[in-house]
Design an enzyme around this catalytic site. Structure first.
Site, PDB file in Angstrom:
ATOM      1  N   GLY A   7     -18.284 -31.626 -15.172  1.00 40.03           N
ATOM      2  CA  GLY A   7     -17.782 -30.012 -15.332  1.00 40.03           C
ATOM      3  C   GLY A   7     -18.906 -29.230 -15.731  1.00 40.03           C
ATOM      4  N   ASN A  20     -20.575 -27.320 -13.909  1.00 36.21           N
ATOM      5  CA  ASN A  20     -20.491 -26.131 -12.926  1.00 36.21           C
ATOM      6  C   ASN A  20     -19.089 -25.290 -13.376  1.00 36.21           C
ATOM      7  OD1 ASN A  20     -22.170 -25.863 -10.402  1.00 36.21           O
ATOM      8  ND2 ASN A  20     -22.145 -27.890 -10.534  1.00 36.21           N
ATOM      9  N   LYS A  35      -8.609 -38.550  -0.567  1.00 35.80           N
ATOM     10  CA  LYS A  35      -8.042 -37.311   0.033  1.00 35.80           C
ATOM     11  C   LYS A  35      -6.610 -36.831  -0.730  1.00 35.80           C
ATOM     12  CE  LYS A  35      -5.011 -39.757   3.364  1.00 35.80           C
ATOM     13  NZ  LYS A  35      -4.571 -39.927   4.930  1.00 35.80           N
ATOM     14  N   MET A  93     -14.139 -34.611  -5.976  1.00 38.02           N
ATOM     15  CA  MET A  93     -14.336 -35.623  -5.266  1.00 38.02           C
ATOM     16  C   MET A  93     -13.397 -36.158  -4.275  1.00 38.02           C
ATOM     17  SD  MET A  93     -17.319 -35.710  -5.343  1.00 38.02           S
ATOM     18  CE  MET A  93     -18.885 -35.428  -6.483  1.00 38.02           C
ATOM     19  N   ILE A 138      -9.745 -32.001   0.978  1.00 36.66           N
ATOM     20  CA  ILE A 138      -8.663 -31.071   0.772  1.00 36.66           C
ATOM     21  C   ILE A 138      -8.137 -31.357   2.137  1.00 36.66           C
ATOM     22  CG2 ILE A 138      -7.876 -28.870   0.550  1.00 36.66           C
ATOM     23  CD1 ILE A 138      -9.196 -29.926  -2.107  1.00 36.66           C
ATOM     24  N   ASN A 167     -16.425 -24.426  -2.170  1.00 36.22           N
ATOM     25  CA  ASN A 167     -16.889 -25.532  -2.863  1.00 36.22           C
ATOM     26  C   ASN A 167     -18.559 -25.401  -3.099  1.00 36.22           C
ATOM     27  OD1 ASN A 167     -17.199 -28.404  -3.605  1.00 36.22           O
ATOM     28  ND2 ASN A 167     -18.099 -28.732  -1.642  1.00 36.22           N
ATOM     29  N   HIS A 187     -21.983 -27.684  -2.956  1.00 37.46           N
ATOM     30  CA  HIS A 187     -22.517 -28.934  -2.714  1.00 37.46           C
ATOM     31  C   HIS A 187     -24.030 -28.832  -3.127  1.00 37.46           C
ATOM     32  CE1 HIS A 187     -22.403 -32.753  -0.356  1.00 37.46           C
ATOM     33  NE2 HIS A 187     -23.905 -32.170   0.138  1.00 37.46           N
TER      34      HIS A 187
HETATM   35  C1  GAR Z   1     -22.401 -31.157  -8.549  1.00 38.02           C
HETATM   36  O1  GAR Z   1     -23.699 -31.475  -8.263  1.00 38.02           O
HETATM   37  C2  GAR Z   1     -21.846 -30.832  -7.350  1.00 38.02           C
HETATM   38  O2  GAR Z   1     -22.447 -30.347  -6.416  1.00 38.02           O
HETATM   39  C3  GAR Z   1     -21.234 -32.013  -6.650  1.00 38.02           C
HETATM   40  O3  GAR Z   1     -21.059 -32.658  -8.067  1.00 38.02           O
HETATM   41  C4  GAR Z   1     -21.588 -32.398  -8.857  1.00 38.02           C
HETATM   42  C5  GAR Z   1     -20.697 -32.070 -10.177  1.00 38.02           C
HETATM   43  O4  GAR Z   1     -21.200 -31.776 -11.471  1.00 38.02           O
HETATM   44  N1  GAR Z   1     -20.410 -31.989  -5.580  1.00 38.02           N
HETATM   45  C6  GAR Z   1     -20.307 -32.819  -4.577  1.00 38.02           C
HETATM   46  O5  GAR Z   1     -21.363 -33.701  -4.241  1.00 38.02           O
HETATM   47  C7  GAR Z   1     -19.164 -32.414  -3.827  1.00 38.02           C
HETATM   48  N2  GAR Z   1     -19.568 -32.944  -2.525  1.00 38.02           N
HETATM   49  P1  GAR Z   1     -20.632 -31.059 -12.445  1.00 38.02           P
HETATM   50  O6  GAR Z   1     -19.217 -31.922 -12.571  1.00 38.02           O
HETATM   51  O7  GAR Z   1     -21.315 -31.030 -13.609  1.00 38.02           O
HETATM   52  O8  GAR Z   1     -20.187 -29.757 -11.773  1.00 38.02           O
END
Ligand code: GAR
Length: 206
Positions: free
Chosen positions: A20, A22, A73, A100, A103, A117, A119
């Protein structure tokens, strides 16, 4: 006479499956006045995900929604429950933050153009899981992160904002992901603010 324009901050819902950071960056940006939103709920498909704990510490409603009957999914009962919770909290915009699950069309339709999103690669390069490991394995010299609208594909929607990261000779998967995350934490609030400005522009008929 001076007319003061007041707007209600957009009701933002955050969906995540992990640490979390982000989500935290979005919450921090709101606190710092850089993001004109209020986070109305955090939902997770992982019961003990730290993103839920982070939200609770900020007094933001945080709920586990079982992903059953599927693992990767968001469909069936889990999709319906997610929609119910989003409506309950009055969400107007959804930010996926390390969520993960794919949608599916019903949620996409209910929040058309309102799901974004983040990425950890420069899309369209390296969609899917652990993009930073894919970048290392690919021997590329520049990677980064992408904020994009979510569509029916995997990491394929229209791009809103990207930030680059140099891949160093000395990088491990962990060190590269850590530097990508630093850029994610700058990119996500800025991109979400862009989306909010666009939504407001559309509401004004612009
Ligand atoms: C982040 O690096 C995000 O970009 C990636 O998961 C991590 C979550 O970190 N998302 C993906 O790979 C989606 N395809 P966080 O839980 O610390 O925000």
């Amino acid at each position: 006479m001076v007319r003061v324009m007041t707007t209600t901050p957009i009701a933002l819902a955050v969906l995540g499956s992990g640490n979390g950071t982000n989500f935290q960056a979005l919450a921090d940006a709101i606190g710092a006045g850089r993001l004109d939103a209020r986070i109305v709920c955090v939902l997770s498909n992982v019961e003990n995900a730290f993103i839920l704990e982070r939200a609770r510490r900020l007094n933001i409603p945080a709920e586990y929604v079982s992903p059953a009957p599927f693992k990767t999914k968001l469909d069936g009962v889990a999709e319906q429950q997610t929609l119910d919770r989003l409506r309950h909290y009055g969400a107007e915009l959804i930010a996926l933050a390390g969520f993960m699950m794919i949608i599916k069309p019903r949620l996409l339709k209910a929040f058309a153009g309102r799901i974004v999103n983040i990425h950890p690669s420069l899309l369209p390069a390296f969609p899917g899981l652990e993009a930073w490991k894919q970048a290392l394995a690919g021997g590329i010299k520049i990677t980064g992160c992408t904020v994009h609208y979510v569509d029916a594909g995997t990491d394929t929607g229209p791009i809103i904002l990207q930030r680059t990261v140099q891949v160093l000779e000395s990088d491990t998967a962990e060190s590269l992901h850590a530097r990508i995350q630093e850029q994610e934490h700058l990119a996500y609030p800025a991109a979400v603010q862009q989306v909010i400005a666009k939504i407001r522009g559309q509401a004004r008929g612009g």
